[in-house]
Design an enzyme around this catalytic site. Sequence first.
Site: not given
Length: 295
Positions: A133-134, A137, A182
């Site tokens: 998930h990070e 970004h 997100e």
Amino acid sequence: MSEFISNSIPLVGLKADHFRHPLDQMATTNLKQIPGLDLMVRGLLGSVAEQFFALNNLAASVRVGEQQLPHLHQLLLDACKILDLEAPELYIQQNPQPNAYTFAMRGKKPFMVMHTSLVDMLTPAEIQAVMAHELGHLKCEHGVYLTLANIMVLAAGLIPNWGAVLTQSLQSQMLEWVRCAEFSCDRAALLAVQDPKVVMSVLMKLAGGSPQLAPLLNLDAFIDQAREYDRLGEDEMGAMLRNLQTQNLTHPVPVLRAREIDRWSDSQTYQNLLKGRKNAYNLNTEENKGGWRNW
């Protein structure tokens, strides 16, 4: 922690626009239209924030590597291989608030921070989903606006003047952007672990987990809860209450994120990406438009 071996298929050549959520695309376009915002973050805030967070990590965190928590280092390397990008530095920080965040400005190497309380209640596969998930970004090049969001959320309490300046003019729009971003990053998590239940389990534990309760939680019941949240927000009153509930949040509520992953995992777009058919992605298809918003 037992050794974890991923069976996910590496997605060689994966690009952000292959999975970027349309709400992310729209909110990022809106931010780009603010005159001078990119320049302000890069020139005025970026270098100071970069040094501030770097010093904080070195002073109050543990840097993960081959000789330090190598099992976590390997989870990160495997996620990077699957998503086809270079690995950032990873730090583990003692903190009772389950959280993870990424800093990515042009210049020094980007880094990721995970709190110990988050690691403590997740399985290895779930930890890798958080890492992915990070990494989303970084893959989506959220760096400039993510820096601004991190300053608002993480540094405002430590550097009050920054918080005051930013919240007066940009808080609402930045919070809207980060909520939209997100959704793209949740998709990156799914593409890395390639099991929607793993991603939804992370979201369930963020909503109501702890090291003691996490093994007892029922994912199917949580998915049913997410669907009920959808139904209760279908009328005008429900939509208004959802708006009031989420407008000051930095993330969409966990049940909504879980429901979105549930939907996207069944989409032809997701299946095509796993099969290497990246050209099949189209932002204008009905499955990518969605009939809802996150606030």
